[in-house]
Design a protein around this motif. Structure first.
Motif, PDB file in Angstrom:
ATOM      1  N   VAL A 133      30.967 -22.573  35.784  1.00 39.63           N
ATOM      2  CA  VAL A 133      30.527 -21.533  34.846  1.00 39.63           C
ATOM      3  C   VAL A 133      31.620 -21.126  33.868  1.00 39.63           C
ATOM      4  CG1 VAL A 133      28.697 -20.642  36.340  1.00 39.63           C
ATOM      5  CG2 VAL A 133      31.027 -19.724  36.550  1.00 39.63           C
ATOM      6  N   ALA A 134      32.869 -21.488  34.136  1.00 35.73           N
ATOM      7  CA  ALA A 134      33.940 -21.197  33.185  1.00 35.73           C
ATOM      8  C   ALA A 134      33.920 -22.176  32.025  1.00 35.73           C
ATOM      9  CB  ALA A 134      35.296 -21.240  33.880  1.00 35.73           C
ATOM     10  N   ALA A 135      33.486 -23.409  32.303  1.00 37.24           N
ATOM     11  CA  ALA A 135      33.460 -24.450  31.278  1.00 37.24           C
ATOM     12  C   ALA A 135      32.066 -24.714  30.740  1.00 37.24           C
ATOM     13  CB  ALA A 135      34.042 -25.747  31.839  1.00 37.24           C
ATOM     14  N   GLY A 136      31.021 -24.257  31.472  1.00 38.43           N
ATOM     15  CA  GLY A 136      29.652 -24.489  31.037  1.00 38.43           C
ATOM     16  C   GLY A 136      29.230 -25.936  31.151  1.00 38.43           C
ATOM     17  N   ARG A 137      29.650 -26.603  32.222  1.00 34.92           N
ATOM     18  CA  ARG A 137      29.300 -28.023  32.371  1.00 34.92           C
ATOM     19  C   ARG A 137      28.855 -28.307  33.801  1.00 34.92           C
ATOM     20  NH1 ARG A 137      33.244 -30.858  34.971  1.00 34.92           N
ATOM     21  NH2 ARG A 137      35.245 -29.777  35.254  1.00 34.92           N
TER      22      ARG A 137
ATOM     23  N   GLY B  11      27.429 -23.209  23.474  1.00 38.86           N
ATOM     24  CA  GLY B  11      26.814 -24.213  22.616  1.00 38.86           C
ATOM     25  C   GLY B  11      26.678 -23.822  21.167  1.00 38.86           C
ATOM     26  N   ALA B  12      25.496 -24.085  20.621  1.00 37.79           N
ATOM     27  CA  ALA B  12      25.258 -23.961  19.189  1.00 37.79           C
ATOM     28  C   ALA B  12      25.301 -22.520  18.692  1.00 37.79           C
ATOM     29  CB  ALA B  12      23.907 -24.585  18.845  1.00 37.79           C
ATOM     30  N   GLY B  13      25.130 -21.537  19.583  1.00 39.39           N
ATOM     31  CA  GLY B  13      25.147 -20.141  19.158  1.00 39.39           C
ATOM     32  C   GLY B  13      26.470 -19.434  19.369  1.00 39.39           C
ATOM     33  N   ARG B  14      27.470 -20.157  19.809  1.00 39.96           N
ATOM     34  CA  ARG B  14      28.758 -19.531  20.122  1.00 39.96           C
ATOM     35  C   ARG B  14      29.361 -18.847  18.883  1.00 39.96           C
ATOM     36  NH1 ARG B  14      33.612 -22.513  23.510  1.00 39.96           N
ATOM     37  NH2 ARG B  14      34.924 -20.673  23.776  1.00 39.96           N
ATOM     38  N   ASP B  15      29.736 -17.591  19.066  1.00 36.20           N
ATOM     39  CA  ASP B  15      30.375 -16.772  18.018  1.00 36.20           C
ATOM     40  C   ASP B  15      29.449 -16.472  16.834  1.00 36.20           C
ATOM     41  OD1 ASP B  15      32.797 -16.731  19.451  1.00 36.20           O
ATOM     42  OD2 ASP B  15      33.439 -18.618  18.544  1.00 36.20           O
ATOM     43  N   ARG B  16      28.162 -16.676  16.998  1.00 31.67           N
ATOM     44  CA  ARG B  16      27.231 -16.375  15.914  1.00 31.67           C
ATOM     45  C   ARG B  16      26.756 -14.933  16.012  1.00 31.67           C
ATOM     46  NH1 ARG B  16      25.568 -20.864  12.704  1.00 31.67           N
ATOM     47  NH2 ARG B  16      24.417 -19.242  11.608  1.00 31.67           N
ATOM     48  N   ARG B  17      26.759 -14.251  14.878  1.00 32.39           N
ATOM     49  CA  ARG B  17      26.321 -12.856  14.813  1.00 32.39           C
ATOM     50  C   ARG B  17      24.921 -12.795  14.212  1.00 32.39           C
ATOM     51  NH1 ARG B  17      29.207  -9.778  17.893  1.00 32.39           N
ATOM     52  NH2 ARG B  17      29.104  -7.951  16.529  1.00 32.39           N
ATOM     53  N   GLY B  18      24.403 -11.568  14.085  1.00 33.64           N
ATOM     54  CA  GLY B  18      23.068 -11.390  13.529  1.00 33.64           C
ATOM     55  C   GLY B  18      22.008 -11.810  14.525  1.00 33.64           C
TER      56      GLY B  18
ATOM     57  N   VAL C  36      22.548 -24.600  33.140  1.00 33.34           N
ATOM     58  CA  VAL C  36      23.788 -23.863  32.918  1.00 33.34           C
ATOM     59  C   VAL C  36      23.514 -22.365  32.858  1.00 33.34           C
ATOM     60  CG1 VAL C  36      25.705 -23.475  31.317  1.00 33.34           C
ATOM     61  CG2 VAL C  36      24.899 -25.803  31.761  1.00 33.34           C
ATOM     62  N   GLY C  37      22.453 -21.975  32.147  1.00 40.16           N
ATOM     63  CA  GLY C  37      22.112 -20.559  32.044  1.00 40.16           C
ATOM     64  C   GLY C  37      21.715 -19.957  33.378  1.00 40.16           C
ATOM     65  N   ALA C  38      21.025 -20.742  34.211  1.00 45.65           N
ATOM     66  CA  ALA C  38      20.664 -20.266  35.551  1.00 45.65           C
ATOM     67  C   ALA C  38      21.917 -19.994  36.375  1.00 45.65           C
ATOM     68  CB  ALA C  38      19.786 -21.296  36.254  1.00 45.65           C
ATOM     69  N   ALA C  39      22.892 -20.898  36.281  1.00 45.42           N
ATOM     70  CA  ALA C  39      24.146 -20.704  37.009  1.00 45.42           C
ATOM     71  C   ALA C  39      24.896 -19.477  36.498  1.00 45.42           C
ATOM     72  CB  ALA C  39      25.012 -21.952  36.887  1.00 45.42           C
ATOM     73  N   LEU C  40      24.884 -19.259  35.188  1.00 43.91           N
ATOM     74  CA  LEU C  40      25.514 -18.057  34.631  1.00 43.91           C
ATOM     75  C   LEU C  40      24.828 -16.790  35.136  1.00 43.91           C
ATOM     76  CD1 LEU C  40      26.050 -19.239  30.926  1.00 43.91           C
ATOM     77  CD2 LEU C  40      27.825 -18.900  32.659  1.00 43.91           C
ATOM     78  N   ALA C  41      23.512 -16.846  35.281  1.00 44.15           N
ATOM     79  CA  ALA C  41      22.783 -15.693  35.825  1.00 44.15           C
ATOM     80  C   ALA C  41      23.174 -15.433  37.278  1.00 44.15           C
ATOM     81  CB  ALA C  41      21.275 -15.935  35.714  1.00 44.15           C
ATOM     82  N   ALA C  42      23.372 -16.529  38.036  1.00 43.19           N
ATOM     83  CA  ALA C  42      23.812 -16.374  39.427  1.00 43.19           C
ATOM     84  C   ALA C  42      25.186 -15.737  39.491  1.00 43.19           C
ATOM     85  CB  ALA C  42      23.811 -17.728  40.125  1.00 43.19           C
ATOM     86  N   GLU C  43      26.059 -16.146  38.574  1.00 42.67           N
ATOM     87  CA  GLU C  43      27.407 -15.566  38.534  1.00 42.67           C
ATOM     88  C   GLU C  43      27.352 -14.075  38.254  1.00 42.67           C
ATOM     89  OE1 GLU C  43      31.596 -16.208  36.069  1.00 42.67           O
ATOM     90  OE2 GLU C  43      29.660 -16.442  35.044  1.00 42.67           O
ATOM     91  N   ALA C  44      26.458 -13.693  37.314  1.00 40.00           N
ATOM     92  CA  ALA C  44      26.317 -12.273  36.956  1.00 40.00           C
ATOM     93  C   ALA C  44      25.638 -11.476  38.068  1.00 40.00           C
ATOM     94  CB  ALA C  44      25.524 -12.145  35.657  1.00 40.00           C
ATOM     95  N   GLY C  45      24.899 -12.194  38.936  1.00 39.18           N
ATOM     96  CA  GLY C  45      24.292 -11.505  40.082  1.00 39.18           C
ATOM     97  C   GLY C  45      23.007 -10.807  39.744  1.00 39.18           C
TER      98      GLY C  45
END
Length: 246
Positions: free
Chosen positions: A21-25, A118-125, A237-246
Protein backbone atom coordinates in the motif's frame (compact mmCIF):
# COMPACT_ATOMS: atom_id res chain seq x y z
CA UNK A 1 6.48 -3.37 3.64
CA UNK A 2 2.85 -2.77 4.61
CA UNK A 3 0.80 -5.36 2.73
CA UNK A 4 -2.96 -5.84 2.67
CA UNK A 5 -5.11 -8.16 0.60
CA UNK A 6 -7.44 -6.46 -1.87
CA UNK A 7 -10.36 -8.36 -3.41
CA UNK A 8 -12.46 -6.79 -6.16
CA UNK A 9 -15.98 -8.22 -6.66
CA UNK A 10 -17.38 -7.54 -10.12
CA UNK A 11 -20.44 -8.61 -12.04
CA UNK A 12 -18.43 -11.13 -14.09
CA UNK A 13 -15.23 -11.74 -12.13
CA UNK A 14 -13.78 -11.69 -8.61
CA UNK A 15 -10.07 -10.94 -8.45
CA UNK A 16 -7.58 -10.33 -5.68
CA UNK A 17 -3.93 -9.95 -4.72
CA UNK A 18 -1.77 -8.72 -1.86
CA UNK A 19 -0.84 -5.06 -2.31
CA UNK A 20 2.09 -2.98 -1.10
CA UNK A 21 0.00 0.00 0.00
CA UNK A 22 3.00 2.33 0.23
CA UNK A 23 3.86 1.78 -3.43
CA UNK A 24 0.39 0.98 -4.79
CA UNK A 25 1.46 -2.21 -6.54
CA UNK A 26 0.54 -5.86 -6.45
CA UNK A 27 3.23 -7.97 -4.77
CA UNK A 28 1.97 -11.29 -6.14
CA UNK A 29 0.21 -12.25 -9.35
CA UNK A 30 -3.50 -11.67 -9.00
CA UNK A 31 -6.02 -14.49 -8.81
CA UNK A 32 -9.27 -14.24 -10.78
CA UNK A 33 -12.37 -16.41 -10.43
CA UNK A 34 -15.67 -16.10 -12.26
CA UNK A 35 -18.51 -14.48 -10.35
CA UNK A 36 -20.97 -17.30 -9.58
CA UNK A 37 -24.40 -17.29 -11.17
CA UNK A 38 -26.67 -16.63 -9.44
CA UNK A 39 -24.43 -14.20 -7.57
CA UNK A 40 -26.07 -14.63 -4.16
CA UNK A 41 -24.23 -13.46 -1.03
CA UNK A 42 -23.50 -17.05 0.00
CA UNK A 43 -22.07 -18.01 -3.40
CA UNK A 44 -19.98 -14.86 -3.83
CA UNK A 45 -18.61 -14.99 -0.28
CA UNK A 46 -17.51 -18.58 -0.90
CA UNK A 47 -15.50 -17.42 -3.94
CA UNK A 48 -14.01 -14.55 -1.92
CA UNK A 49 -12.92 -17.10 0.70
CA UNK A 50 -11.34 -19.20 -2.04
CA UNK A 51 -9.42 -16.21 -3.43
CA UNK A 52 -8.13 -15.27 0.03
CA UNK A 53 -7.28 -18.90 0.73
CA UNK A 54 -5.03 -19.10 -2.33
CA UNK A 55 -2.77 -16.56 -0.64
CA UNK A 56 -3.15 -18.24 2.79
CA UNK A 57 -4.05 -14.75 3.99
CA UNK A 58 -4.41 -14.04 7.71
CA UNK A 59 -4.27 -10.24 7.84
CA UNK A 60 -6.78 -7.47 7.14
CA UNK A 61 -8.70 -7.63 3.88
CA UNK A 62 -10.37 -4.94 1.78
CA UNK A 63 -13.27 -5.99 -0.46
CA UNK A 64 -15.00 -3.95 -3.14
CA UNK A 65 -18.67 -4.34 -4.04
CA UNK A 66 -20.49 -3.21 -7.22
CA UNK A 67 -23.12 -1.10 -5.49
CA UNK A 68 -23.74 1.39 -2.71
CA UNK A 69 -21.99 0.49 0.55
CA UNK A 70 -22.82 2.34 3.79
CA UNK A 71 -21.02 1.32 6.99
CA UNK A 72 -20.30 -2.11 5.52
CA UNK A 73 -23.93 -2.73 4.48
CA UNK A 74 -24.66 -3.21 0.77
CA UNK A 75 -27.64 -1.04 -0.16
CA UNK A 76 -28.00 -1.71 -3.90
CA UNK A 77 -27.18 -4.60 -6.23
CA UNK A 78 -27.64 -3.60 -9.86
CA UNK A 79 -25.18 -6.11 -11.33
CA UNK A 80 -25.33 -8.90 -8.74
CA UNK A 81 -28.14 -10.84 -7.09
CA UNK A 82 -30.81 -8.77 -5.31
CA UNK A 83 -30.18 -10.85 -2.21
CA UNK A 84 -27.28 -8.51 -1.46
CA UNK A 85 -29.59 -5.59 -0.70
CA UNK A 86 -29.46 -4.83 3.02
CA UNK A 87 -26.74 -7.38 3.80
CA UNK A 88 -24.07 -6.49 6.40
CA UNK A 89 -21.33 -7.59 4.04
CA UNK A 90 -18.54 -6.49 6.34
CA UNK A 91 -19.81 -8.69 9.18
CA UNK A 92 -20.57 -11.68 6.93
CA UNK A 93 -17.17 -11.58 5.25
CA UNK A 94 -15.33 -11.10 8.55
CA UNK A 95 -17.06 -14.16 9.98
CA UNK A 96 -16.14 -16.34 7.00
CA UNK A 97 -12.56 -15.07 6.56
CA UNK A 98 -11.94 -14.73 10.31
CA UNK A 99 -9.98 -11.50 9.78
CA UNK A 100 -10.84 -7.77 9.87
CA UNK A 101 -12.67 -6.77 6.68
CA UNK A 102 -13.44 -3.38 5.13
CA UNK A 103 -16.06 -3.17 2.35
CA UNK A 104 -16.18 -0.27 -0.12
CA UNK A 105 -17.92 0.59 -3.40
CA UNK A 106 -15.88 -0.79 -6.29
CA UNK A 107 -15.55 2.39 -8.33
CA UNK A 108 -14.76 4.41 -5.19
CA UNK A 109 -11.92 1.98 -4.47
CA UNK A 110 -10.58 2.26 -8.02
CA UNK A 111 -10.81 6.04 -7.82
CA UNK A 112 -8.97 6.18 -4.50
CA UNK A 113 -6.13 4.15 -6.02
CA UNK A 114 -5.95 6.33 -9.13
CA UNK A 115 -5.99 9.55 -7.10
CA UNK A 116 -3.14 8.36 -4.89
CA UNK A 117 -0.94 6.48 -7.33
CA UNK A 118 -2.30 6.91 -10.84
CA UNK A 119 -3.82 9.31 -13.33
CA UNK A 120 -5.44 11.54 -10.68
CA UNK A 121 -2.37 12.07 -8.53
CA UNK A 122 -1.98 15.71 -7.42
CA UNK A 123 -5.01 16.77 -9.45
CA UNK A 124 -7.24 19.46 -7.95
CA UNK A 125 -10.81 20.49 -8.74
CA UNK A 126 -13.47 17.95 -9.72
CA UNK A 127 -12.23 14.60 -11.02
CA UNK A 128 -14.56 11.82 -12.19
CA UNK A 129 -13.35 8.23 -12.31
CA UNK A 130 -15.54 5.97 -14.45
CA UNK A 131 -15.17 2.19 -14.61
CA UNK A 132 -16.62 0.53 -17.70
CA UNK A 133 -17.41 -3.15 -17.23
CA UNK A 134 -20.61 -5.11 -16.59
CA UNK A 135 -22.07 -1.71 -15.74
CA UNK A 136 -20.58 1.74 -15.27
CA UNK A 137 -19.17 2.64 -11.88
CA UNK A 138 -18.27 6.17 -10.83
CA UNK A 139 -16.21 7.98 -8.23
CA UNK A 140 -16.24 11.74 -7.76
CA UNK A 141 -13.43 13.69 -6.09
CA UNK A 142 -13.11 17.37 -5.25
CA UNK A 143 -9.59 18.52 -4.41
CA UNK A 144 -8.72 14.89 -3.76
CA UNK A 145 -11.63 14.21 -1.37
CA UNK A 146 -14.05 11.41 -2.29
CA UNK A 147 -17.81 11.93 -2.52
CA UNK A 148 -18.81 8.28 -1.95
CA UNK A 149 -21.42 6.09 -3.66
CA UNK A 150 -22.24 8.39 -6.57
CA UNK A 151 -23.39 5.57 -8.92
CA UNK A 152 -23.53 7.84 -11.98
CA UNK A 153 -23.91 4.78 -14.21
CA UNK A 154 -27.58 4.75 -13.21
CA UNK A 155 -28.32 8.30 -14.33
CA UNK A 156 -30.97 8.45 -17.04
CA UNK A 157 -29.52 9.17 -20.46
CA UNK A 158 -31.80 9.39 -23.51
CA UNK A 159 -34.53 7.48 -21.69
CA UNK A 160 -32.33 4.66 -20.40
CA UNK A 161 -29.88 4.07 -17.57
CA UNK A 162 -26.48 5.21 -18.82
CA UNK A 163 -24.85 1.84 -18.22
CA UNK A 164 -27.45 0.19 -20.45
CA UNK A 165 -26.28 2.53 -23.21
CA UNK A 166 -22.50 2.66 -22.84
CA UNK A 167 -21.06 -0.06 -20.58
CA UNK A 168 -18.31 -2.36 -21.84
CA UNK A 169 -20.83 -5.20 -21.74
CA UNK A 170 -23.11 -3.30 -24.13
CA UNK A 171 -20.22 -2.96 -26.60
CA UNK A 172 -19.64 -6.71 -26.53
CA UNK A 173 -23.29 -7.79 -26.50
CA UNK A 174 -24.20 -5.55 -29.43
CA UNK A 175 -20.95 -6.25 -31.28
CA UNK A 176 -20.21 -2.53 -31.57
CA UNK A 177 -16.96 -1.35 -33.11
CA UNK A 178 -14.69 0.70 -30.86
CA UNK A 179 -15.67 3.79 -32.86
CA UNK A 180 -19.39 3.11 -32.46
CA UNK A 181 -18.97 2.52 -28.74
CA UNK A 182 -16.80 5.65 -28.40
CA UNK A 183 -19.68 7.79 -29.67
CA UNK A 184 -21.92 6.34 -26.93
CA UNK A 185 -19.27 7.02 -24.30
CA UNK A 186 -18.82 10.54 -25.63
CA UNK A 187 -22.55 11.23 -25.27
CA UNK A 188 -22.38 10.02 -21.67
CA UNK A 189 -19.30 12.13 -20.87
CA UNK A 190 -20.97 15.20 -22.36
CA UNK A 191 -23.93 14.63 -20.05
CA UNK A 192 -21.69 14.31 -17.00
CA UNK A 193 -19.70 17.36 -18.06
CA UNK A 194 -22.89 19.41 -18.29
CA UNK A 195 -23.92 18.31 -14.78
CA UNK A 196 -20.61 18.35 -12.88
CA UNK A 197 -18.02 20.36 -14.87
CA UNK A 198 -15.05 18.08 -14.11
CA UNK A 199 -11.54 19.05 -15.10
CA UNK A 200 -10.56 15.41 -15.63
CA UNK A 201 -12.21 12.12 -16.57
CA UNK A 202 -10.31 8.92 -15.71
CA UNK A 203 -11.51 5.92 -17.71
CA UNK A 204 -11.05 2.62 -15.85
CA UNK A 205 -12.11 -0.99 -16.07
CA UNK A 206 -10.81 -3.53 -18.55
CA UNK A 207 -11.30 -1.12 -21.47
CA UNK A 208 -8.56 1.14 -20.08
CA UNK A 209 -6.02 -1.24 -21.64
CA UNK A 210 -7.51 -0.44 -25.06
CA UNK A 211 -7.73 3.35 -24.68
CA UNK A 212 -5.96 3.91 -28.00
CA UNK A 213 -8.84 2.15 -29.77
CA UNK A 214 -11.61 4.50 -28.60
CA UNK A 215 -10.31 7.70 -26.95
CA UNK A 216 -9.18 9.22 -30.28
CA UNK A 217 -12.84 9.21 -31.39
CA UNK A 218 -13.96 11.29 -28.39
CA UNK A 219 -13.31 14.92 -29.31
CA UNK A 220 -16.42 16.82 -28.21
CA UNK A 221 -15.66 16.86 -24.47
CA UNK A 222 -13.86 19.86 -22.97
CA UNK A 223 -12.40 18.08 -19.95
CA UNK A 224 -9.18 16.10 -20.21
CA UNK A 225 -9.80 12.34 -20.64
CA UNK A 226 -7.14 9.81 -19.67
CA UNK A 227 -7.06 6.02 -19.15
CA UNK A 228 -6.54 4.67 -15.65
CA UNK A 229 -2.83 4.23 -14.96
CA UNK A 230 -3.44 1.13 -12.83
CA UNK A 231 -5.70 -0.36 -15.51
CA UNK A 232 -7.97 -3.08 -14.15
CA UNK A 233 -5.91 -3.50 -10.96
CA UNK A 234 -7.13 -0.18 -9.55
CA UNK A 235 -10.01 -1.84 -7.65
CA UNK A 236 -7.66 -4.33 -5.97
CA UNK A 237 -5.25 -1.58 -4.95
CA UNK A 238 -8.10 0.61 -3.69
CA UNK A 239 -9.55 -2.28 -1.70
CA UNK A 240 -6.19 -2.78 0.00
CA UNK A 241 -5.98 0.94 0.77
CA UNK A 242 -9.43 0.72 2.36
CA UNK A 243 -8.23 -2.19 4.49
CA UNK A 244 -5.25 -0.13 5.60
CA UNK A 245 -7.55 2.75 6.58
CA UNK A 246 -9.73 0.28 8.49
Amino acid sequence: MDTYLGIDIGGTGIKGAPVDVAAGRLVRERVRELTPQPSTPEAVIEVVRDVAGQFEWRGAVGVTFPGVVVDGVTRTAANVDDGWIGVDARERLAQVLDVPVTVVNDADAAGIAEMRFGAGRDRRGTVLMLTFGTGIGSAQFYNGVLVPNTEFGHLELDGHEAEHHASANVREERDLSWKQWAHRVERYLQYLEMAFSPSLFIIGGGVSKHADKFLPYIDKVRAEIVPAALNNDAGIVGAALAAEAG
